[in-house]
Design an enzyme around this catalytic site. Structure first.
Site, mmCIF file in Angstrom:
data_model
loop_
_atom_site.group_PDB
_atom_site.id
_atom_site.type_symbol
_atom_site.label_atom_id
_atom_site.label_comp_id
_atom_site.label_asym_id
_atom_site.label_seq_id
_atom_site.Cartn_x
_atom_site.Cartn_y
_atom_site.Cartn_z
ATOM 1 N N ASP A 1 6.962 -12.724 60.928
ATOM 2 C CA ASP A 1 7.954 -12.090 61.189
ATOM 3 C C ASP A 1 9.021 -13.072 61.570
ATOM 4 O OD1 ASP A 1 10.327 -10.591 61.791
ATOM 5 O OD2 ASP A 1 9.404 -9.385 63.583
ATOM 6 N N ASN B 1 12.909 -17.479 50.858
ATOM 7 C CA ASN B 1 13.605 -16.352 50.096
ATOM 8 C C ASN B 1 14.007 -15.175 50.990
ATOM 9 O OD1 ASN B 1 13.915 -14.551 47.463
ATOM 10 N ND2 ASN B 1 12.516 -13.589 48.782
ATOM 11 N N SER C 1 20.036 -19.306 49.250
ATOM 12 C CA SER C 1 21.432 -18.987 49.907
ATOM 13 C C SER C 1 22.226 -17.771 49.162
ATOM 14 C CB SER C 1 22.251 -20.279 49.817
ATOM 15 O OG SER C 1 23.698 -20.044 50.455
ATOM 16 N N TYR D 1 26.788 -12.872 57.835
ATOM 17 C CA TYR D 1 25.944 -13.059 56.858
ATOM 18 C C TYR D 1 26.162 -14.547 56.021
ATOM 19 C CZ TYR D 1 23.574 -12.421 52.545
ATOM 20 O OH TYR D 1 22.601 -12.440 51.183
ATOM 21 N N LYS E 1 24.188 -17.905 55.233
ATOM 22 C CA LYS E 1 24.027 -18.253 53.936
ATOM 23 C C LYS E 1 24.439 -19.609 53.860
ATOM 24 C CE LYS E 1 20.990 -15.702 52.969
ATOM 25 N NZ LYS E 1 19.798 -15.934 52.377
HETATM 26 N N1 LIG Z 1 20.136 -9.031 46.077
HETATM 27 C C1 LIG Z 1 21.454 -9.916 45.891
HETATM 28 O O1 LIG Z 1 22.212 -9.492 45.221
HETATM 29 C C2 LIG Z 1 21.383 -11.340 46.394
HETATM 30 C C3 LIG Z 1 22.558 -12.255 46.357
HETATM 31 C C4 LIG Z 1 22.738 -13.319 46.811
HETATM 32 C C5 LIG Z 1 21.578 -13.937 47.498
HETATM 33 N N2 LIG Z 1 20.564 -13.062 47.675
HETATM 34 C C6 LIG Z 1 19.423 -13.569 48.654
HETATM 35 O O2 LIG Z 1 18.063 -13.307 48.059
HETATM 36 C C7 LIG Z 1 17.062 -13.053 49.051
HETATM 37 C C8 LIG Z 1 16.141 -12.141 48.571
HETATM 38 O O3 LIG Z 1 16.850 -11.079 48.729
HETATM 39 P P1 LIG Z 1 16.681 -9.600 47.938
HETATM 40 O O4 LIG Z 1 17.856 -9.495 47.178
HETATM 41 O O5 LIG Z 1 15.402 -9.876 47.250
HETATM 42 O O6 LIG Z 1 16.433 -8.516 49.089
HETATM 43 P P2 LIG Z 1 15.083 -7.658 49.606
HETATM 44 O O7 LIG Z 1 14.496 -6.958 48.581
HETATM 45 O O8 LIG Z 1 15.550 -7.082 50.681
HETATM 46 O O9 LIG Z 1 14.039 -8.940 50.001
HETATM 47 C C9 LIG Z 1 14.187 -9.362 51.541
HETATM 48 C C10 LIG Z 1 12.920 -9.724 51.836
HETATM 49 O O10 LIG Z 1 13.127 -10.508 53.246
HETATM 50 C C11 LIG Z 1 12.226 -9.762 53.849
HETATM 51 N N3 LIG Z 1 12.334 -9.941 55.276
HETATM 52 C C12 LIG Z 1 13.589 -9.408 56.050
HETATM 53 N N4 LIG Z 1 13.706 -9.670 57.334
HETATM 54 C C13 LIG Z 1 12.191 -10.323 57.666
HETATM 55 C C14 LIG Z 1 11.630 -10.786 58.576
HETATM 56 N N5 LIG Z 1 12.125 -10.454 59.868
HETATM 57 N N6 LIG Z 1 10.636 -11.502 58.621
HETATM 58 C C15 LIG Z 1 10.008 -11.628 57.279
HETATM 59 N N7 LIG Z 1 10.547 -11.268 56.187
HETATM 60 C C16 LIG Z 1 11.610 -10.563 56.180
HETATM 61 C C17 LIG Z 1 12.034 -8.310 53.470
HETATM 62 O O11 LIG Z 1 10.834 -7.789 53.997
HETATM 63 P P3 LIG Z 1 10.849 -6.426 54.733
HETATM 64 O O12 LIG Z 1 10.602 -5.421 53.546
HETATM 65 O O13 LIG Z 1 9.761 -6.284 55.779
HETATM 66 O O14 LIG Z 1 12.076 -6.065 55.418
HETATM 67 C C18 LIG Z 1 12.079 -8.470 52.063
HETATM 68 O O15 LIG Z 1 10.848 -8.766 51.490
HETATM 69 C C19 LIG Z 1 17.653 -13.331 50.420
HETATM 70 O O16 LIG Z 1 17.856 -14.441 51.229
HETATM 71 C C20 LIG Z 1 19.232 -12.792 50.023
HETATM 72 O O17 LIG Z 1 19.909 -13.199 51.024
HETATM 73 C C21 LIG Z 1 20.451 -11.911 47.389
#
Ligand SMILES: NC(=O)c1ccc[n+]([C@@H]2O[C@H](COP(=O)([O-])OP(=O)(O)OC[C@H]3O[C@@H](n4cnc5c(N)ncnc54)[C@H](OP(=O)(O)O)[C@@H]3O)[C@@H](O)[C@H]2O)c1
Length: 342
Positions: free
Chosen positions: A92, A119, A175, A209, A213
């Site tokens: 975690d 990630n 990021s 946030y 990043k």
């Molecule tokens: N989606 C976008 O539009 C976007 C844009 C720019 C950047 N990003 C970046 O891309 C990355 C992936 O995000 P995503 O879009 O795929 O979102 P997501 O589906 O919400 O995935 C985020 C992951 O992070 C895990 N996580 C959160 N808190 C945690 C903790 N305390 N310990 C361990 N794992 C944890 C979540 O696990 P749980 O389910 O257990 O919470 C989930 O598996 C992130 O860093 C995000 O900032 C995303």
């Protein structure tokens, strides 16, 4: 690289077809059981990689295993003499006490690490959310937790790089385009990042946030410098360093994932936002490009943009890195912050 071009990127050039067979290689993806991380794990697994999914929910991991094994995506089918494998690393990131014991256990049977994707991430949780140790939740998860994990994985990455083809061992820090809205003048307000921080509790949640990043960008940049310095010296020619770990940060793209889970409520806003979001598999390609493409082998300290192109960090954050030493400053602060957990 314009904001418009990152929001509406051209089609990816580097796709799963360009990923070689990965048998014998080991990968770790934080947050690999959902969203973009899951797409990365899917590709790595179906190309024969040993994939370690790091996260805090074993049931989410189990569901992801089924999803990954059962769906290779139509572009991935390959004949593998050694099939890929999936395993769970229970950490975690919002509780620093969970990280070292998990890594120590992992190191008992993991003897190389080719690419790690930092990630996992949390975006705009309810105001006032904190980690177990009292950091603002986004800073604590996206930056502090990953920093500790990275610190513990560094020796394995360095050792793997010393025995591998140059540029193939990499650390990828995820990021976001949102780093371009991080606090001025240089991306991090250093007065707001300690535990139980009063200033952070008054900052806007989106600002926090963005700051987290920018923190990921700073870590990637500073590690890029340190990994060159850390590279072991060659036995044959002591003047030469062996290959070092390549460190890259990236914006995966604006994607339909669970990341928006906390920013729901206004249906019109949700609809408008959904219009500019892309399929999560495209974000996976951005991350895979940074971690595996041959051309990014020489991109140490660089920044990748959707859906797999070289880009650049916003100028004021870059200025902080080059002329104010913000990366080194952040690294030193975090070293001190995590020392009781390392
Ligand atoms: N989606 C976008 O539009 C976007 C844009 C720019 C950047 N990003 C970046 O891309 C990355 C992936 O995000 P995503 O879009 O795929 O979102 P997501 O589906 O919400 O995935 C985020 C992951 O992070 C895990 N996580 C959160 N808190 C945690 C903790 N305390 N310990 C361990 N794992 C944890 C979540 O696990 P749980 O389910 O257990 O919470 C989930 O598996 C992130 O860093 C995000 O900032 C995303």
């Amino acid at each position: 690289m314009s904001t418009y071009s990152q929001m509406f990127p051209p089609k990816p050039v580097f796709t799963e077809k360009d990923i070689p067979i990965l048998s014998g290689k080991v990968f770790l993806v934080t947050g690999g059981y959902s969203g973009v991380g899951l797409e990365v794990c899917r590709a790595l697994y179906h190309k024969g990689g040993r994939v370690i999914i790091a996260g805090r929910s074993e049931s989410s991991y189990t569901a992801a295993v089924e999803e990954i094994r059962g769906n290779c995506g139509d572009r991935l089918t390959v004949d593998l003499s050694t099939p890929g494998s999936l395993e769970f690393l229970c950490i975690d990131l919002a509780d620093l006490t969970t990280i070292k014991p998990a890594v120590e256990k992992m190191l008992e049977n993991v003897k190389r690490l080719d690419v790690v994707w930092y990630n996992a991430g949390v975006m705009v949780p309810p105001a006032g959310s904190k980690t177990k140790q009292g950091y603002e939740l986004q800073w604590g998860t996206n930056v502090v937790g990953h920093f500790l994990l990275h610190k513990l994985l560094c020796p394995l990455l360095t050792a793997t790089a010393a025995g591998s083809e140059a540029g193939t061992v990499r650390a990828i820090f995820v990021s976001s385009i949102m780093h371009t809205y991080s606090p001025k003048p240089y991306g991090i307000d250093f007065d707001s990042i300690s535990r139980d921080n009063e200033k952070a509790s008054k900052m806007a949640i989106w600002n926090l946030y963005s700051q987290s990043k920018a923190g990921d960008v700073l870590l990637a940049d500073e590690y890029a410098k340190r990994s060159v310095a850390l590279a072991p010296v060659s036995n044959e020619d002591p003047a030469k360093k062996k290959p070092h770990v390549v460190s890259i940060s990236l914006n995966p793209g604006n994607l339909k994932t669970n990341l928006q889970r906390h920013s729901t409520g206004n249906k019109i806003k949700e609809f408008l936002v959904s219009m500019i979001l892309h399929e999560q598999s495209l974000g996976g390609l951005t991350e895979l490009y940074a971690g595996l493409a041959p051309e990014t082998a020489d991109y140490n300290g660089g920044y990748v943009v959707p859906f797999g192109r070289k880009g650049s960090v916003v100028s004021y954050v870059k200025k902080g890195l080059t002329s104010e030493g913000t990366g080194a400053k952040l690294w030193e602060i975090l070293e001190e912050e995590v020392k009781d957990f390392a």
